[in-house]
Enzyme design. Structure first.
Site, PDB file in Angstrom:
ATOM      1  N   GLY A  13       4.433 -10.277  -4.136  1.00 30.91           N
ATOM      2  CA  GLY A  13       4.070  -8.914  -4.518  1.00 30.91           C
ATOM      3  C   GLY A  13       3.196  -8.222  -3.487  1.00 30.91           C
ATOM      4  N   ASN A  35       8.044 -15.356  -9.573  1.00 32.72           N
ATOM      5  CA  ASN A  35       9.345 -15.313 -10.255  1.00 32.72           C
ATOM      6  C   ASN A  35      10.112 -14.029  -9.927  1.00 32.72           C
ATOM      7  OD1 ASN A  35       7.964 -13.425 -11.727  1.00 32.72           O
ATOM      8  ND2 ASN A  35       8.376 -14.324 -13.744  1.00 32.72           N
ATOM      9  N   LEU A  36       9.590 -13.246  -8.998  1.00 35.07           N
ATOM     10  CA  LEU A  36      10.227 -12.011  -8.517  1.00 35.07           C
ATOM     11  C   LEU A  36      10.488 -11.016  -9.656  1.00 35.07           C
ATOM     12  CD1 LEU A  36      12.726 -13.490  -5.860  1.00 35.07           C
ATOM     13  CD2 LEU A  36      10.323 -12.850  -5.577  1.00 35.07           C
ATOM     14  N   LYS A  87       1.306  -5.369 -14.411  1.00 31.27           N
ATOM     15  CA  LYS A  87       0.169  -4.484 -14.112  1.00 31.27           C
ATOM     16  C   LYS A  87       0.345  -3.021 -14.519  1.00 31.27           C
ATOM     17  CE  LYS A  87       1.695  -3.291  -9.485  1.00 31.27           C
ATOM     18  NZ  LYS A  87       1.361  -2.966  -8.111  1.00 31.27           N
ATOM     19  N   SER A 127      -9.962  -6.387 -11.964  1.00 32.29           N
ATOM     20  CA  SER A 127      -9.743  -4.971 -11.705  1.00 32.29           C
ATOM     21  C   SER A 127     -10.951  -4.150 -12.122  1.00 32.29           C
ATOM     22  CB  SER A 127      -8.519  -4.532 -12.517  1.00 32.29           C
ATOM     23  OG  SER A 127      -8.417  -3.130 -12.543  1.00 32.29           O
ATOM     24  N   TYR A 152      -3.320  -4.278 -20.890  1.00 36.64           N
ATOM     25  CA  TYR A 152      -3.473  -4.739 -19.504  1.00 36.64           C
ATOM     26  C   TYR A 152      -4.944  -4.985 -19.182  1.00 36.64           C
ATOM     27  CZ  TYR A 152      -4.001  -4.619 -14.471  1.00 36.64           C
ATOM     28  OH  TYR A 152      -4.377  -4.927 -13.181  1.00 36.64           O
ATOM     29  N   LYS A 156      -7.299  -8.557 -18.333  1.00 38.81           N
ATOM     30  CA  LYS A 156      -8.198  -8.790 -17.187  1.00 38.81           C
ATOM     31  C   LYS A 156      -9.552  -9.282 -17.701  1.00 38.81           C
ATOM     32  CE  LYS A 156      -5.323  -7.973 -14.027  1.00 38.81           C
ATOM     33  NZ  LYS A 156      -4.755  -9.118 -13.330  1.00 38.81           N
ATOM     34  N   ASP A 301      -7.240   8.409 -18.394  1.00 39.05           N
ATOM     35  CA  ASP A 301      -7.902   8.387 -17.079  1.00 39.05           C
ATOM     36  C   ASP A 301      -9.418   8.499 -17.225  1.00 39.05           C
ATOM     37  OD1 ASP A 301      -5.898   8.004 -15.244  1.00 39.05           O
ATOM     38  OD2 ASP A 301      -5.478  10.136 -14.957  1.00 39.05           O
TER      39      ASP A 301
HETATM   40  P1  NAD Z   1       2.755  -6.885  -7.899  1.00 34.34           P
HETATM   41  O1  NAD Z   1       3.520  -6.632  -9.134  1.00 34.34           O
HETATM   42  O2  NAD Z   1       3.249  -6.335  -6.614  1.00 34.34           O
HETATM   43  O3  NAD Z   1       2.532  -8.463  -7.702  1.00 34.34           O
HETATM   44  C1  NAD Z   1       2.470  -9.345  -8.786  1.00 34.34           C
HETATM   45  C2  NAD Z   1       3.493 -10.439  -8.509  1.00 34.34           C
HETATM   46  O4  NAD Z   1       3.438 -11.411  -9.571  1.00 34.34           O
HETATM   47  C3  NAD Z   1       4.925  -9.908  -8.477  1.00 34.34           C
HETATM   48  O5  NAD Z   1       5.534 -10.342  -7.276  1.00 34.34           O
HETATM   49  C4  NAD Z   1       5.590 -10.521  -9.707  1.00 34.34           C
HETATM   50  O6  NAD Z   1       6.951 -10.803  -9.476  1.00 34.34           O
HETATM   51  C5  NAD Z   1       4.763 -11.771  -9.913  1.00 34.34           C
HETATM   52  N1  NAD Z   1       4.697 -12.279 -11.292  1.00 34.34           N
HETATM   53  C6  NAD Z   1       4.398 -11.604 -12.423  1.00 34.34           C
HETATM   54  N2  NAD Z   1       4.431 -12.440 -13.478  1.00 34.34           N
HETATM   55  C7  NAD Z   1       4.753 -13.670 -13.002  1.00 34.34           C
HETATM   56  C8  NAD Z   1       4.932 -14.945 -13.585  1.00 34.34           C
HETATM   57  N3  NAD Z   1       4.805 -15.132 -14.895  1.00 34.34           N
HETATM   58  N4  NAD Z   1       5.257 -15.996 -12.783  1.00 34.34           N
HETATM   59  C9  NAD Z   1       5.401 -15.828 -11.445  1.00 34.34           C
HETATM   60  N5  NAD Z   1       5.242 -14.640 -10.837  1.00 34.34           N
HETATM   61  C10 NAD Z   1       4.923 -13.571 -11.607  1.00 34.34           C
HETATM   62  O7  NAD Z   1       1.249  -6.381  -8.192  1.00 34.34           O
HETATM   63  P2  NAD Z   1       0.005  -6.292  -7.208  1.00 34.34           P
HETATM   64  O8  NAD Z   1      -0.370  -4.871  -7.106  1.00 34.34           O
HETATM   65  O9  NAD Z   1       0.240  -7.089  -6.000  1.00 34.34           O
HETATM   66  O10 NAD Z   1      -1.095  -6.976  -8.139  1.00 34.34           O
HETATM   67  C11 NAD Z   1      -1.452  -8.336  -7.996  1.00 34.34           C
HETATM   68  C12 NAD Z   1      -2.561  -8.655  -8.989  1.00 34.34           C
HETATM   69  O11 NAD Z   1      -3.675  -7.790  -8.761  1.00 34.34           O
HETATM   70  C13 NAD Z   1      -2.172  -8.461 -10.446  1.00 34.34           C
HETATM   71  O12 NAD Z   1      -2.798  -9.472 -11.206  1.00 34.34           O
HETATM   72  C14 NAD Z   1      -2.772  -7.114 -10.787  1.00 34.34           C
HETATM   73  O13 NAD Z   1      -3.061  -7.006 -12.152  1.00 34.34           O
HETATM   74  C15 NAD Z   1      -4.034  -7.140  -9.964  1.00 34.34           C
HETATM   75  N6  NAD Z   1      -4.567  -5.806  -9.667  1.00 34.34           N
HETATM   76  C16 NAD Z   1      -3.765  -4.878  -9.067  1.00 34.34           C
HETATM   77  C17 NAD Z   1      -4.259  -3.609  -8.782  1.00 34.34           C
HETATM   78  C18 NAD Z   1      -3.389  -2.563  -8.176  1.00 34.34           C
HETATM   79  O14 NAD Z   1      -3.696  -1.365  -8.300  1.00 34.34           O
HETATM   80  N7  NAD Z   1      -2.297  -2.902  -7.491  1.00 34.34           N
HETATM   81  C19 NAD Z   1      -5.598  -3.301  -9.084  1.00 34.34           C
HETATM   82  C20 NAD Z   1      -6.393  -4.281  -9.677  1.00 34.34           C
HETATM   83  C21 NAD Z   1      -5.863  -5.539  -9.966  1.00 34.34           C
HETATM   84  C1  WQD Z   2      -5.559   7.519  -9.268  1.00 32.99           C
HETATM   85  C2  WQD Z   2      -5.901   8.979  -9.492  1.00 32.99           C
HETATM   86  C3  WQD Z   2      -4.911   9.914 -11.482  1.00 32.99           C
HETATM   87  C4  WQD Z   2      -0.762   9.652 -10.190  1.00 32.99           C
HETATM   88  C5  WQD Z   2      -4.770   2.247 -11.991  1.00 32.99           C
HETATM   89  C6  WQD Z   2      -5.031   1.289 -13.116  1.00 32.99           C
HETATM   90  C7  WQD Z   2      -6.125   0.334 -12.739  1.00 32.99           C
HETATM   91  C8  WQD Z   2      -5.821  -0.343 -11.407  1.00 32.99           C
HETATM   92  C9  WQD Z   2      -5.456   0.627 -10.346  1.00 32.99           C
HETATM   93  C10 WQD Z   2      -4.768  -2.421 -11.873  1.00 32.99           C
HETATM   94  C11 WQD Z   2      -6.210   9.300 -10.960  1.00 32.99           C
HETATM   95  C12 WQD Z   2      -4.373  10.588 -10.241  1.00 32.99           C
HETATM   96  C13 WQD Z   2      -2.144   9.575 -10.241  1.00 32.99           C
HETATM   97  C14 WQD Z   2      -0.149  10.935 -10.096  1.00 32.99           C
HETATM   98  C15 WQD Z   2      -2.322  11.941 -10.115  1.00 32.99           C
HETATM   99  N1  WQD Z   2      -4.695  -1.216 -11.518  1.00 32.99           N
HETATM  100  N2  WQD Z   2      -2.909  10.692 -10.207  1.00 32.99           N
HETATM  101  N3  WQD Z   2      -0.965  12.027 -10.056  1.00 32.99           N
HETATM  102  O1  WQD Z   2      -5.496   5.209 -12.744  1.00 32.99           O
HETATM  103  O2  WQD Z   2      -7.320   4.872 -11.002  1.00 32.99           O
HETATM  104  O3  WQD Z   2      -5.967   2.966 -11.723  1.00 32.99           O
HETATM  105  O4  WQD Z   2      -4.417   1.499 -10.819  1.00 32.99           O
HETATM  106  O5  WQD Z   2      -5.693  -3.049 -12.231  1.00 32.99           O
HETATM  107  O6  WQD Z   2      -6.235  -0.570 -13.766  1.00 32.99           O
HETATM  108  O7  WQD Z   2      -5.403   2.033 -14.253  1.00 32.99           O
HETATM  109  O8  WQD Z   2      -4.925   4.683 -10.318  1.00 32.99           O
HETATM  110  O9  WQD Z   2      -3.264   5.523  -8.716  1.00 32.99           O
HETATM  111  O10 WQD Z   2      -2.771   5.707 -11.186  1.00 32.99           O
HETATM  112  O11 WQD Z   2      -4.551   7.139 -10.190  1.00 32.99           O
HETATM  113  O12 WQD Z   2      -3.017  12.971 -10.077  1.00 32.99           O
HETATM  114  O13 WQD Z   2       1.075  11.053 -10.063  1.00 32.99           O
HETATM  115  O14 WQD Z   2      -4.753   9.780  -9.164  1.00 32.99           O
HETATM  116  O15 WQD Z   2      -5.125  10.852 -12.509  1.00 32.99           O
HETATM  117  O16 WQD Z   2      -7.212  10.256 -10.971  1.00 32.99           O
HETATM  118  P1  WQD Z   2      -5.969   4.528 -11.542  1.00 32.99           P
HETATM  119  P2  WQD Z   2      -3.766   5.727 -10.089  1.00 32.99           P
END
Ligand code: NAD
Ligand code: WQD
Length: 342
Positions: A13, A35-36, A87, A127, A152, A156, A301
């Site tokens: 990911g 697991n893609l 996520k 997160s 979600y 966390k 938000d």
């Molecule tokens: P992503 O979806 O790109 O990566 C997650 C990966 O986990 C994917 O490749 C998916 O195929 C794999 N996966 C999911 N469930 C699985 C399972 N049961 N077994 C094996 N593989 C599995 O997401 P990301 O943005 O890279 O996020 C990675 C982690 O970071 C997640 O735990 C997410 O909650 C956390 N996180 C992401 C953000 C964000 O904004 N991207 C912010 C805070 C926390």
């Molecule tokens: C950012 C800002 C929107 C889309 C989320 C999850 C959080 C974490 C990160 C995993 C906000 C604004 C967005 C659009 C917009 N993920 N926006 N137009 O909401 O801060 O956080 O991702 O843990 O848990 O909630 O990120 O990128 O969705 O939004 O105006 O089309 O952009 O209102 O102010 P967010 P985001």
């Protein structure tokens, strides 16, 4: 020195693939398990292309304990970084059991198997969502976690608590939870980046897809918030900087430098950026005009959240380095590559 192996679950990911690159570049051996379900093999291929290392990839569902255990039989890693989770915040409200089942079960299996196989170090992807609408800003690791407003977010908080309790109770287990703020951008090689499925929920992929003509118009959700320009404030962290924070956490654990069995770190820049500022910076550094309009606020938000990064700076010896400008350039380079735009 003996080479150490790190298991990267969810490593195909977005964040996992960038982290795998930094670990390999620093001299770790990496095994990717995924697991893609929300990625494809291109993430792994990108890691291989950037590093020149034929990283082992195992297609496994971390919720399938028996299959997952095979990996522990096969590879002698002492540390795991657990990214594997769903996520999408909105989807988790509509279908909470999908999120509780996948995100909790996969993590419980990680902890159980680490214990069962006598392994030690667990880094968990948490997160900034755990802070909700904080009473004081910027948030420190000691800032109260607010009741989660999505399944979600709840997963966390629950996984953080599982890691805290497990590392407190079991001598062998050490835990670090990294609370990511808003990860954006792509690797400078443009060989790996964010690949959202369907309509992007997050701001930057929506912007890049709009610039590429895949989406017609970006909606800015709200211009009447109590902030300087009326749009929400976030802490946008560059993806390579974020990946390096994982390397710092793994180094800290494998070198026995932790201050406690369970530690929590904010991973952000410490800088608040508004939606308008982000859009304008994207336009400027990439020399293009974005089609956007102001739309109503998005439900759920928070107005503003950004990190106090002092603890991570001091203890992890890490800080965000890449500028917002460079990060937004990399996001556009990646989108152009994905869309075949010259
Ligand atoms: P992503 O979806 O790109 O990566 C997650 C990966 O986990 C994917 O490749 C998916 O195929 C794999 N996966 C999911 N469930 C699985 C399972 N049961 N077994 C094996 N593989 C599995 O997401 P990301 O943005 O890279 O996020 C990675 C982690 O970071 C997640 O735990 C997410 O909650 C956390 N996180 C992401 C953000 C964000 O904004 N991207 C912010 C805070 C926390
Ligand atoms: C950012 C800002 C929107 C889309 C989320 C999850 C959080 C974490 C990160 C995993 C906000 C604004 C967005 C659009 C917009 N993920 N926006 N137009 O909401 O801060 O956080 O991702 O843990 O848990 O909630 O990120 O990128 O969705 O939004 O105006 O089309 O952009 O209102 O102010 P967010 P985001």
């Amino acid at each position: 020195m003996e080479r150490k192996t790190v298991l990267v679950s969810g490593g195909a990911g977005y964040i996992g693939s960038h982290t795998a690159v930094e670990l390999i570049n620093a001299g770790y051996d990496v095994v990717i398990a995924d697991n893609l379900s929300n990625s494809d093999i291109s993430g792994v291929e990108g890691v291989r292309a950037i590093t020149g290392v034929d990283v082992p990839f195992v297609n496994v569902d971390c919720c399938d304990k028996q299959a997952f255990a095979q990996l522990f039989e096969q590879y002698n890693f002492d540390s795991v970084i657990h990214f594997a989770a769903y996520k999408a915040v909105g989807e988790s409200v509509a279908d909470p059991m999908k999120y509780y089942r996948n995100n909790l079960l996969s993590f419980i299996n990680v902890v159980d198997l680490m214990r069962q196989y006598g392994r030690h170090n667990i880094v968990f992807s948490s997160s900034a969502t755990v802070y909700g609408e904080a009473d004081t800003l910027p948030v420190t690791e000691a800032t109260e976690r607010k009741a989660a407003t999505s399944a979600y977010g709840n997963t966390k908080q629950m996984c953080e608590d599982i890691l805290r309790d497990a590392s407190g109770a079991y001598e062998q287990i050490n835990g670090i939870a990294l609370r990511y703020f808003n990860p954006i951008g792509a690797h400078p090689s443009a060989l790996i980046g964010e690949l959202p499925r369907g309509v992007p929920q997050n701001l930057v992929p929506y912007i890049t897809q709009t610039a590429a003509g895949v989406r017609e118009c970006l909606s800015i959700f709200g211009d009447d918030y109590p902030t300087e320009d009326g749009s929400c404030l976030r802490d946008y962290i560059d993806i390579v900087d974020l990946a390096k924070a994982h390397l710092a956490a793994i180094n800290r654990m494998t070198e026995g430098r932790c201050n406690a069995k369970y530690e929590v770190f904010n991973v952000g820049t410490g800088r608040a950026v508004s939606v308008f500022e982000l859009v304008k910076t994207f336009e400027k550094v990439n020399n293009l005009k974005l089609n956007y309009k102001v739309a109503p606020r998005r439900q759920g938000d928070v107005v503003a959240v950004w990190a106090d990064t002092a603890l991570a700076n001091k203890e992890l010896g890490w800080q965000a380095e890449r500028s917002l400008e460079d990060t937004l350039r990399s996001a556009w380079e990646w989108e152009k590559r994905v869309r075949n735009i010259k």
